[in-house]
Design an enzyme around this catalytic site. Structure first.
Site, PDB file in Angstrom:
ATOM      1  N   LYS A  69     -24.629  20.204   4.506  1.00  0.00           N
ATOM      2  CA  LYS A  69     -25.689  20.080   3.493  1.00  0.00           C
ATOM      3  C   LYS A  69     -26.465  21.385   3.345  1.00  0.00           C
ATOM      4  O   LYS A  69     -26.910  21.720   2.261  1.00  0.00           O
ATOM      5  CB  LYS A  69     -26.668  18.956   3.877  1.00  0.00           C
TER       6      LYS A  69
ATOM      7  N   ASP B  95     -23.910  16.563   9.673  1.00  0.00           N
ATOM      8  CA  ASP B  95     -23.158  17.828   9.834  1.00  0.00           C
ATOM      9  C   ASP B  95     -22.129  18.045   8.729  1.00  0.00           C
ATOM     10  O   ASP B  95     -21.089  18.665   8.954  1.00  0.00           O
ATOM     11  CB  ASP B  95     -22.438  17.884  11.199  1.00  0.00           C
TER      12      ASP B  95
ATOM     13  N   GLY C 146     -29.801  20.401  12.228  1.00  0.00           N
ATOM     14  CA  GLY C 146     -29.724  21.854  12.312  1.00  0.00           C
ATOM     15  C   GLY C 146     -28.775  22.333  11.259  1.00  0.00           C
ATOM     16  O   GLY C 146     -27.739  21.721  11.041  1.00  0.00           O
ATOM     17  N   HIS C 147     -29.162  23.347  10.548  1.00  0.00           N
ATOM     18  CA  HIS C 147     -28.191  23.916   9.624  1.00  0.00           C
ATOM     19  C   HIS C 147     -28.228  25.426   9.688  1.00  0.00           C
ATOM     20  O   HIS C 147     -29.270  26.036   9.867  1.00  0.00           O
ATOM     21  CB  HIS C 147     -28.376  23.402   8.193  1.00  0.00           C
TER      22      HIS C 147
ATOM     23  N   GLN D 101     -29.147  14.539   8.661  1.00  0.00           N
ATOM     24  CA  GLN D 101     -28.163  13.549   9.181  1.00  0.00           C
ATOM     25  C   GLN D 101     -27.329  12.969   8.025  1.00  0.00           C
ATOM     26  O   GLN D 101     -27.161  13.636   7.032  1.00  0.00           O
ATOM     27  CB  GLN D 101     -28.869  12.447   9.985  1.00  0.00           C
TER      28      GLN D 101
HETATM   29  P1  IMP Z   1     -31.420  11.203  17.598  1.00  0.00           P
HETATM   30  O1  IMP Z   1     -31.545  11.429  16.130  1.00  0.00           O
HETATM   31  O2  IMP Z   1     -31.633  12.433  18.415  1.00  0.00           O
HETATM   32  O3  IMP Z   1     -32.251  10.050  18.071  1.00  0.00           O
HETATM   33  O4  IMP Z   1     -29.910  10.772  17.893  1.00  0.00           O
HETATM   34  C1  IMP Z   1     -29.350   9.554  17.435  1.00  0.00           C
HETATM   35  C2  IMP Z   1     -27.922   9.742  16.958  1.00  0.00           C
HETATM   36  O5  IMP Z   1     -27.900  10.552  15.790  1.00  0.00           O
HETATM   37  C3  IMP Z   1     -27.025  10.464  17.963  1.00  0.00           C
HETATM   38  O6  IMP Z   1     -25.712   9.951  17.825  1.00  0.00           O
HETATM   39  C4  IMP Z   1     -27.044  11.904  17.487  1.00  0.00           C
HETATM   40  O7  IMP Z   1     -25.905  12.622  17.900  1.00  0.00           O
HETATM   41  C5  IMP Z   1     -27.062  11.689  16.002  1.00  0.00           C
HETATM   42  N1  IMP Z   1     -27.656  12.808  15.260  1.00  0.00           N
HETATM   43  C6  IMP Z   1     -28.961  13.103  15.142  1.00  0.00           C
HETATM   44  N2  IMP Z   1     -29.129  14.181  14.369  1.00  0.00           N
HETATM   45  C7  IMP Z   1     -27.917  14.570  13.973  1.00  0.00           C
HETATM   46  C8  IMP Z   1     -27.444  15.610  13.113  1.00  0.00           C
HETATM   47  O8  IMP Z   1     -28.201  16.399  12.546  1.00  0.00           O
HETATM   48  N3  IMP Z   1     -26.102  15.674  12.938  1.00  0.00           N
HETATM   49  C9  IMP Z   1     -25.251  14.785  13.525  1.00  0.00           C
HETATM   50  N4  IMP Z   1     -25.639  13.807  14.322  1.00  0.00           N
HETATM   51  C10 IMP Z   1     -26.965  13.690  14.546  1.00  0.00           C
END
Ligand code: IMP
Length: 432
Positions: free
Chosen positions: A16, A13, A40-41, A223
């Site tokens: 990017k 977040d 998500g952006h 991420q």
């Molecule tokens: P997952 O990717 O849904 O398996 O989540 C694993 C961890 O990554 C969790 O702490 C989510 O909140 C975090 N996470 C996954 N995608 C994002 C993102 O795009 N931005 C911020 N945190 C993310």
């Protein structure tokens, strides 16, 4: 640029999407290399405001080829929806190419994601619940279904249903889960996936052709470094590798092709989900960051945890990714603060650490050591030149550069694309 990789230098977040959108002006191709619709952006440009999860931001530029690389996991219903939304608003997706090697997220992955989180109880990861971890697990254990399987429609259906049956049996027996909806859900997913067949391509070959033709290629990570499966705060991480090294794997190019790696970092820090976050604030300043920075997840709407900028973690990101440039975003969110703290080291068991400790157990216990710098107490959202920034803002940026040893290439002072300060000369990219 020839090949510029853009990575998240924090916990995701970082903004990017905006940085990639800006760089797309100079790019011929943009490749998303990992993650899925957990990311998500929101991109705001003169073509409108778009909330994208899977499709690379470059899609709004008619001349940019937008690639979803082999390292991405794709929920076909989400991709279908994004394509429909873009097309419905007059943005052509003719230039969208999806790797045949990319794996698909299926309803049983989403169900498993929820089951696993529920079973962890208090120790949950705080996933986005989008099935990301289980889809990558299936990829590694060779039970995955890939985009190229769509080229044999009957075989594709057979494969999905066979895996579904096995998962349904396991979830019903081991977890006492009601799996009665799975068959119908899989039918819906198969239908959505089939509608995407026309986008499937040999994308690593397309990227290679672009490179040979000296085209400018942008590699877009999702991420951030601290959520990296190997290098992040395991197990509180995502299930893929956002770091620059994986940009090559997830797009199918050789490592020496990368010419630059930019790390995107907010001027402060945020994290969603569980896991250690040394500079987290539970006070009014944290609340101000959340309110002013609108720190709520684009994908899940969850409140983001907010805190001061952590330069130990940023130095780590610089090392792990081999950063050649920094993009500092949301500097304007700090406009009203009297002073700004920045973490330069950690205290752990009486010792001062300038680097991340070697184990997760110790990282969870470190305490931040701060330096306090004066705030600029003025609205910088209209500033377009680095020298027009108030002195304390320049000092803050220079402090970051001196601590991280990476020059700043770009500063963002608002969500609009013009609210950007480009730091022009590659050799003097400090904010001075
Ligand atoms: P997952 O990717 O849904 O398996 O989540 C694993 C961890 O990554 C969790 O702490 C989510 O909140 C975090 N996470 C996954 N995608 C994002 C993102 O795009 N931005 C911020 N945190 C993310």
């Amino acid at each position: 640029m020839p090949v510029l990789c853009v990575v998240g230098a924090q916990w995701g977040d970082e903004g990017k999407g905006k940085v990639v959108d800006l760089l797309c002006e100079y790019a011929d191709m943009v490749v998303r290399y990992q993650g899925g619709n957990n990311a998500g952006h929101t991109v705001e440009n003169d073509r409108g405001k778009f909330a994208l999860h899977l499709v690379p931001s470059g899609i709004t530029f008619p001349d940019v080829v937008a690639v979803i690389g082999n390292g991405v996991v794709i929920d076909p219903t989400v991709l279908r929806m994004e394509i429909d939304e873009l097309e419905g608003r007059g943005v052509s997706t003719a230039n969208l190419k999806v790797s045949g090697e990319a794996h698909l997220i299926m309803p049983y992955h989403i169900m498993l994601d929820h089951i696993q989180e529920a079973r962890l109880g208090k120790g949950k990861i705080g996933t986005t619940g989008r099935g990301i971890g289980p889809a990558y697990s299936d990829k590694t254990s060779r039970q995955g279904v890939r985009m190229q399987d769509l080229l044999d429609p009957e075989g594709f259906r057979r494969k999905v249903m066979a895996v579904m049956e096995a998962k349904a049996e396991m979830m019903a027996k081991a977890y006492d889960q009601d799996v009665s909806s799975l068959r119908a859900d899989c039918e819906r997913y198969i239908k959505a996936a089939e509608s995407l067949r026309g986008y499937v391509d040999d994308t690593s070959f397309l990227v290679w052709q672009a490179l040979r033709a000296e085209k400018r290629v942008l590699l877009e990570g999702a991420q951030g470094t601290m959520l990296d499966l190997d290098h992040g705060t395991y197990p509180y991480v995502t299930s893929s590798n956002p770091v620059a090294g994986y940009a090559c794997v997830g797009s199918g190019i050789g490592p020496v092709e990368l010419t630059e790696v930019w790390g995107v970092s907010k001027a402060y820090a945020t994290r969603v989900g569980e896991g250690p976050f040394p500079t987290e604030l539970h006070d009014e300043v944290g609340k101000l960051m959340r309110d002013v920075g609108y720190e709520y997840g684009t994908t899940t709407g969850r409140e983001r945890r907010c805190g001061w900028l952590d330069l130990v973690a940023l130095r780590y990101a610089a090392r792990i990714n081999g950063l050649t440039g920094l993009a500092i975003t949301k500097l304007d969110v700090l406009n009203t603060l009297d002073t700004i703290k920045v973490c330069t080291a950690y205290r752990y068991q009486g010792q001062t650490l300038k680097e991340l400790p070697a184990t997760q157990a110790s990282f969870a216990q470190v305490e931040p050591i701060y330096e306090e710098l004066p705030g600029w107490k003025s609205d910088i959202s209209g500033v377009r030149g680095v020298n027009d920034l108030p002195r304390p803002a320049i000092d803050y940026l220079n402090f970051i550069v001196r601590q991280v040893h990476v020059p700043i290439a770009l500063i963002s002072v608002g969500s609009q694309r013009q609210q950007t300060i480009k730091v022009p000369h590659p050799d003097s990219r400090s904010a001075e």
